[in-house]
Scaffold this active site. Structure first.
Site, PDB file in Angstrom:
ATOM      1  N   TYR A   1      -3.908 -12.475  -1.398  1.00 39.19           N
ATOM      2  CA  TYR A   1      -3.342 -11.094  -0.630  1.00 39.19           C
ATOM      3  C   TYR A   1      -2.606 -10.506  -1.243  1.00 39.19           C
ATOM      4  O   TYR A   1      -1.746 -10.652  -0.987  1.00 39.19           O
ATOM      5  CB  TYR A   1      -3.736 -11.114   0.819  1.00 39.19           C
ATOM      6  CG  TYR A   1      -4.634  -9.916   1.138  1.00 39.19           C
ATOM      7  CD1 TYR A   1      -5.541 -10.190   1.484  1.00 39.19           C
ATOM      8  CD2 TYR A   1      -3.397  -9.219   2.011  1.00 39.19           C
ATOM      9  CE1 TYR A   1      -6.246  -8.788   3.307  1.00 39.19           C
ATOM     10  CE2 TYR A   1      -3.955  -8.045   2.874  1.00 39.19           C
ATOM     11  CZ  TYR A   1      -5.206  -8.176   3.903  1.00 39.19           C
ATOM     12  OH  TYR A   1      -5.398  -6.933   4.103  1.00 39.19           O
TER      13      TYR A   1
ATOM     14  N   TYR B   1      -8.771  -0.870  -0.958  1.00 37.76           N
ATOM     15  CA  TYR B   1      -8.646  -1.958  -0.029  1.00 37.76           C
ATOM     16  C   TYR B   1      -9.622  -2.034   0.978  1.00 37.76           C
ATOM     17  O   TYR B   1      -9.704  -1.364   1.942  1.00 37.76           O
ATOM     18  CB  TYR B   1      -7.199  -1.118   1.323  1.00 37.76           C
ATOM     19  CG  TYR B   1      -6.501  -2.407   2.191  1.00 37.76           C
ATOM     20  CD1 TYR B   1      -5.243  -3.057   1.444  1.00 37.76           C
ATOM     21  CD2 TYR B   1      -6.503  -1.651   3.786  1.00 37.76           C
ATOM     22  CE1 TYR B   1      -5.333  -3.819   2.656  1.00 37.76           C
ATOM     23  CE2 TYR B   1      -5.511  -2.793   3.791  1.00 37.76           C
ATOM     24  CZ  TYR B   1      -4.542  -3.909   3.771  1.00 37.76           C
ATOM     25  OH  TYR B   1      -4.707  -4.635   4.650  1.00 37.76           O
TER      26      TYR B   1
END
Lengths: 173, 418
Positions: free
Chosen positions: B299, B349
């Site tokens: 991530y 995102y």
């Protein structure tokens, strides 16, 4: 009754129902730092909680705590999210290891208290002061008054402490 | 790489390889979608169903996650004519993807439903921005937030920086080492026609961008976009009928926390993240280790998060993350590329979804890059990773996704090609 205050143009609110935080900030309003001390295991804890993270006891008493310690880590904010802080850039948010209970109950634990770097009278520190503080800097607690009944614990450089030769700072100024 | 011959598939970890991801779907990654999260979610879920070769009637479970910024599963199901036997809308952001895939496996295993679609729909730029910017930034600070937001300590970057700074202090990690994450992910994004930012940037570009909050430059931070993403989970048996090569789920660790989840900085070392705990679940359940992984999806809300997780999940020794992310390992063509789509730094995102979607496509050997499509409808990958080229990793067999909520909470998943 809820307590409301205006701090740097930012609204703060403390609800009557929120017993733990009400008690915490009541002491802060008197410029005295208190933490919950567990009736069972006697450990202090931060921030206020509704039970003891080590023994689950729901019973605790508020104990006076000396607000002294060293900066464990920090961030220096150059882009404010909240409008309240835009006039005070750059500002420091400090994570401070209190001297009391450091390394207990295990070596990697400490009461790590968040606050801004402020001047001794509780104003957010000016840029020239921000540049002098880093990991290892010795600090003492002072309070910023937000309004009647509501003050925030903050950190000022401890003038009476022996300071590290060179606190660790992010390499790019 | 192939699985080690001595992998114990008879172990009590009995869900290993029993579930599969059969469909993935996305909207475009944009700023200013011009539509509701409901419309975005419908679009992504439909794409995932079509990708799997399924129909609405084949899907009977739905999971979503959000932070008060999105539509609910009932609307998406209604719009697409899906009759649900199970649904749940979970509160959460990053680290939810892998955890919800685990929940999907559990409810199917419990006999509650057969096939679950998971979605995340967000106007993360044009409606509700993650850092609390815009109208929310002026909201009153109350209750437990008096210990954080009252200090101008609110956004993800501000909140996580204690960990990032302490890692530099403890291990000598340098800004340039960490900036290499952005450089790598931007190179990957340049080979991704879907990516919001396709321009390659250098370490110098990152270091020359303005400071947001130390140690984060603007280019250490991810992009904010509007998009929806969806993933379909079903049993490995049912997956045999799906359209694509089977991608099997080896193991999941979900929303694993450091002590004091309320305020994880109370315990240390604060330069370690939740992966330090999650790895103790992930690798034994997977029956393999970091050395067996071909592609990672660590991530990248920030450059630092990618590095910290790769380190704490054991892809390198503790403290050597800075070296690991800057020595070419994580770039396409390197030993173990990370976030080959460009991830949150460059593609868009999604709170973790697109990193799983990318790895599913890597394992299918069918990444949607610019390589020419052959007469059989499949891309002929060139494995030429120059700008605008291929981003398929050759012979990709095993991937690991490392999801992040904050330094104290993370999730992870290992997948393999059947």
């Amino acid at each position: 009754m809820s307590i409301t205050a205006d701090y740097l143009g930012m609204g703060l609110r403390l609800d009557e129902l929120d017993g733990e935080n009400v008690a915490y900030f009541k002491h802060c309003a008197g410029h005295s730092f208190h933490l919950q001390q567990c009736d069972g295991c006697k450990l202090l804890r931060y921030p206020p909680t509704t039970a003891c993270p080590w023994c689950m006891s729901r019973e605790a008493k508020w104990a006076p705590v000396e607000g002294k310690g060293a900066v464990h880590s920090y961030t220096e904010v150059h882009h404010a999210i909240q409008p309240a802080f835009q006039a005070h850039l750059p500002y420091l948010v400090l994570l401070v290891d209190l001297d009391i209970q450091k390394g207990k109950p295990t070596a990697d634990e400490a009461l790590r208290v968040v606050g801004n770097l402020v001047t001794p009278d509780g104003k957010l520190a000016p840029p020239d002061l921000v540049k002098t503080v880093g990991i290892g800097t010795r600090v003492r607690m002072v309070f910023s008054d937000a309004g009647p009944g509501l003050s925030l614990p903050q950190w000022a450089i401890d003038e009476n402490a022996t300071q590290p030769d060179k606190p660790w700072r992010y390499p790019q100024e | 790489m192939p699985l080690p011959a001595d992998t114990d598939v008879s172990s009590p970890k009995h869900l290993r390889d029993k579930y599969a991801i059969v469909g993935v779907g996305e909207t475009t990654y944009t700023r200013g979608s011009g539509m509701t999260t409901r419309a975005l979610g419908t679009w992504a879920v439909k794409n995932a169903i079509l990708d799997a070769g399924l129909t609405a009637a084949d899907v009977d479970g739905m999971l979503s996650y959000q932070s008060g910024d999105s539509t609910f599963g009932t609307f998406i199901a209604g719009d697409l004519g899906i009759r649900l036997n199970f649904f749940m809308d979970v509160f959460g952001g990053g680290s939810s993807t892998e955890a919800l895939i685990g929940i999907a496996m559990g409810v199917i295993e419990a006999g509650m439903c057969k096939t679950v679609v998971i979605f995340r729909a967000m106007n993360g730029y044009s409606q509700v921005r993650i850092g609390g910017t815009g109208a929310r930034s002026a909201a009153p600070v109350a209750g437990d937030m008096l210990h954080s937001r009252a200090y101008g300590w609110q956004s993800a970057g501000q909140s996580f920086s204690f960990t990032f700074m302490r890692h530099m202090h403890d291990y000598g990690t340098t800004p340039a080492q960490v900036a290499a994450v952005r450089a790598a992910h931007s190179a990957h994004a340049s080979n991704n026609p879907k990516a919001y930012y396709k321009k390659r940037v250098t370490v110098e570009d990152v270091l020359a961008s303005r400071i947001i909050c130390k140690p984060l430059h603007l280019l250490d931070c991810c992009v904010e976009t509007d998009n929806a993403t969806a993933i379909i989970v079903t049993s490995a048996d049912r997956a045999r009928d799906a359209r694509h090569h089977r991608v099997l789920i080896r193991a999941i660790a979900g929303r694993v926390c450091k002590p004091r989840a309320d305020m994880h900085y109370q315990t240390g070392p604060i330069s370690a993240v939740a992966g330090r705990y999650a790895r103790e679940i992930l690798w034994p359940n997977a029956g393999i280790g970091p050395q067996d992984v071909d592609v990672t999806g660590s991530y990248d809300a920030f450059t630092f998060t990618t590095m910290l997780q790769l380190e704490d999940y054991g892809f390198c020794k503790k403290g050597e993350g800075g070296h690991y992310v800057s020595d070419g390992t994580i770039r396409l063509g390197g030993r173990r590329p990370n976030n080959t789509s460009g991830g949150h730094q460059c593609e868009g995102y999604t709170h973790g979804m697109n990193m799983v979607i990318e790895n599913v496509r890597q394992l299918r050997h069918d990444v949607d890059d610019s390589c020419p499509v052959g007469p059989d409808g499949k891309r002929k990958h060139t494995y030429d990773y120059r700008e605008g080229g291929c981003r398929q990793v050759k012979d990709c067999e095993v991937t690991a996704n490392l999801g992040w909520a904050n330094p104290g909470t993370g999730s992870a998943m290992v997948m393999r090609r059947d």
